[in-house]
Every structure is written in structure tokens, then in C-alpha cells.
Design a protein around this motif. Structure first.
Motif, mmCIF file in Angstrom:
data_model
loop_
_atom_site.group_PDB
_atom_site.id
_atom_site.type_symbol
_atom_site.label_atom_id
_atom_site.label_comp_id
_atom_site.label_asym_id
_atom_site.label_seq_id
_atom_site.Cartn_x
_atom_site.Cartn_y
_atom_site.Cartn_z
ATOM 1 N N ARG A 213 0.898 -1.182 -0.129
ATOM 2 C CA ARG A 213 0.046 -0.192 0.108
ATOM 3 C C ARG A 213 0.711 1.217 -0.003
ATOM 4 O O ARG A 213 1.699 1.269 0.725
ATOM 5 C CB ARG A 213 -1.079 0.176 1.325
ATOM 6 C CG ARG A 213 -1.872 -1.187 1.401
ATOM 7 C CD ARG A 213 -2.738 -0.917 2.542
ATOM 8 N NE ARG A 213 -2.035 -0.777 3.848
ATOM 9 C CZ ARG A 213 -2.453 -0.758 4.887
ATOM 10 N NH1 ARG A 213 -3.666 -0.669 4.800
ATOM 11 N NH2 ARG A 213 -1.644 -0.711 5.996
ATOM 12 N N SER A 214 0.241 2.036 -0.849
ATOM 13 C CA SER A 214 1.069 3.586 -0.732
ATOM 14 C C SER A 214 0.650 4.229 0.401
ATOM 15 O O SER A 214 -0.039 4.053 1.054
ATOM 16 C CB SER A 214 0.949 4.091 -2.398
ATOM 17 O OG SER A 214 -0.487 4.800 -2.247
ATOM 18 N N PRO A 215 1.462 5.297 0.796
ATOM 19 C CA PRO A 215 1.169 5.992 1.726
ATOM 20 C C PRO A 215 -0.192 7.125 1.761
ATOM 21 O O PRO A 215 -1.032 7.309 2.528
ATOM 22 C CB PRO A 215 2.200 7.273 1.957
ATOM 23 C CG PRO A 215 3.425 6.599 1.276
ATOM 24 C CD PRO A 215 3.065 5.516 0.177
ATOM 25 N N GLU A 216 -0.354 7.235 0.318
ATOM 26 C CA GLU A 216 -1.689 7.646 -0.051
ATOM 27 C C GLU A 216 -2.740 6.644 0.261
ATOM 28 O O GLU A 216 -3.869 7.361 0.861
ATOM 29 C CB GLU A 216 -1.827 8.127 -1.629
ATOM 30 C CG GLU A 216 -0.820 9.329 -1.758
ATOM 31 C CD GLU A 216 0.485 8.999 -2.062
ATOM 32 O OE1 GLU A 216 0.703 7.662 -2.350
ATOM 33 O OE2 GLU A 216 1.635 9.869 -2.200
ATOM 34 N N GLU A 217 -2.675 5.722 0.034
ATOM 35 C CA GLU A 217 -3.907 4.698 0.223
ATOM 36 C C GLU A 217 -3.925 4.254 1.680
ATOM 37 O O GLU A 217 -5.151 4.235 2.177
ATOM 38 C CB GLU A 217 -3.424 3.081 -0.356
ATOM 39 C CG GLU A 217 -3.385 3.227 -1.867
ATOM 40 C CD GLU A 217 -2.882 2.104 -2.601
ATOM 41 O OE1 GLU A 217 -2.003 1.223 -2.055
ATOM 42 O OE2 GLU A 217 -3.236 1.914 -3.935
ATOM 43 N N ILE A 218 -3.005 4.212 2.461
ATOM 44 C CA ILE A 218 -3.049 4.221 4.010
ATOM 45 C C ILE A 218 -3.630 5.261 4.682
ATOM 46 O O ILE A 218 -4.681 5.397 5.276
ATOM 47 C CB ILE A 218 -1.407 4.148 4.487
ATOM 48 C CG1 ILE A 218 -1.026 2.924 4.138
ATOM 49 C CG2 ILE A 218 -1.823 4.219 6.110
ATOM 50 C CD1 ILE A 218 0.372 2.613 4.526
#
Length: 150
Positions: A67-72
Motif C-alpha cells: 500500500r502506498s502512503p496515500e492509500e494508507i
């Protein structure tokens, strides 16, 4: 202009070879190095040190699903919004009539299907459906008043 040592980049160089590169090239090289380091860390984290011949796309599957930081961040925001909605559920249910609230609880929370609710209450299933739909509309109005920006 940045100065780089080609021996650090190319393993076949046996002596130091310094070259000046533009800032854009330097940033591209740093970004590529960061991506390679991240790739290696994901390989270790996902224990993906097996052969690529094991089965098709095995390593790619393990490495591409981080997961990317944006998704998190989006998941955390969605979870917080969901918790706010759940916390105000009793207040929203109070905006429905008692019959609507009871049928909504039976259908959505208890998981009882509409024909069974109709048999339990001795009414036609269309009455249950209409009551649930109208109760949800009343609850939506309450939520719109509580969370106007969402």
C-alpha cells in the motif's frame, strides 16, 4: 551540477571515475536508487527470495501489492468517517419512526431478510420494503444535518 563517482554505479569499474551531471540527471539517479532500495526492502519483507520460475508473476504479485502512503491515509480517513457515522447511528435511528427503526435494525443489523420480517410482523413484504426505504431517507436527512461537508 553534481559530481558522481561512476565506480559506485557500475561495478565493473576498477578505479574512481568522477563525472559531472546536471541536477535533473542527479535527481533521476537518486529516485532510481530509492526505488531499487524500496524494491529490495519489499522483497525481504514479503520473503520473496524464491525463484521467478516458481510460477508466473509470483514475485511481482508479492511486491506490487504494497500500500502506498496515500492509500494508507485514505483508508484511515474512511475508517474515521465510518466510526463517526456508527457513533451517531442511535441518533439517526431516532429520526425514523419506531416501526421504521425496528425494521431497519432487523434487516441491516440482525440480517433478517424482508419476507421473514413481513411474516414475523404479519404484514406484506412491500410494507417492510417501503418502511426501510423511508426510514433510511429519514436517517440520511439526519446525517446530512450532522455532517454537512461530507
Amino acid at each position: 551540477m553534481k559530481t558522481i563517482n561512476l565506480r559506485w554505479i557500475y561495478p565493473h569499474y576498477r578505479h574512481d571515475e568522477f563525472v559531472e551531471v546536471s541536477d535533473e540527471v542527479w535527481e533521476a539517479m537518486r529516485q532510481a536508487q530509492r526505488e531499487m532500495n524500496n524494491y529490495e526492502r519489499r522483497k525481504v519483507y514479503h520473503r520473496a527470495w524464491y525463484s521467478l520460475d516458481a510460477y508466473s508473476r509470483a514475485e511481482n504479485y508479492a511486491l506490487e501489492h504494497g500500500r502506498s502512503p496515500e492509500e494508507i491515509l485514505l483508508e484511515r480517513e474512511e475508517r474515521a468517517a465510518r466510526l463517526r457515522l456508527i457513533a451517531t447511528l442511535p441518533e439517526a435511528l431516532s429520526h425514523a419512526t419506531p416501526t421504521q427503526a425496528r425494521r431497519i435494525r432487523d434487516y441491516y443489523i440482525a440480517g433478517i431478510n424482508q419476507p421473514k420480517i413481513a411474516r414475523m410482523e404479519g404484514v406484506h413484504s412491500s410494507k417492510v420494503s417501503v418502511a426501510i426505504r423511508r426510514g433510511l431517507r429519514n436517517m440520511r436527512r439526519c446525517y446530512d444535518g450532522l455532517f454537512p461537508s461530507e
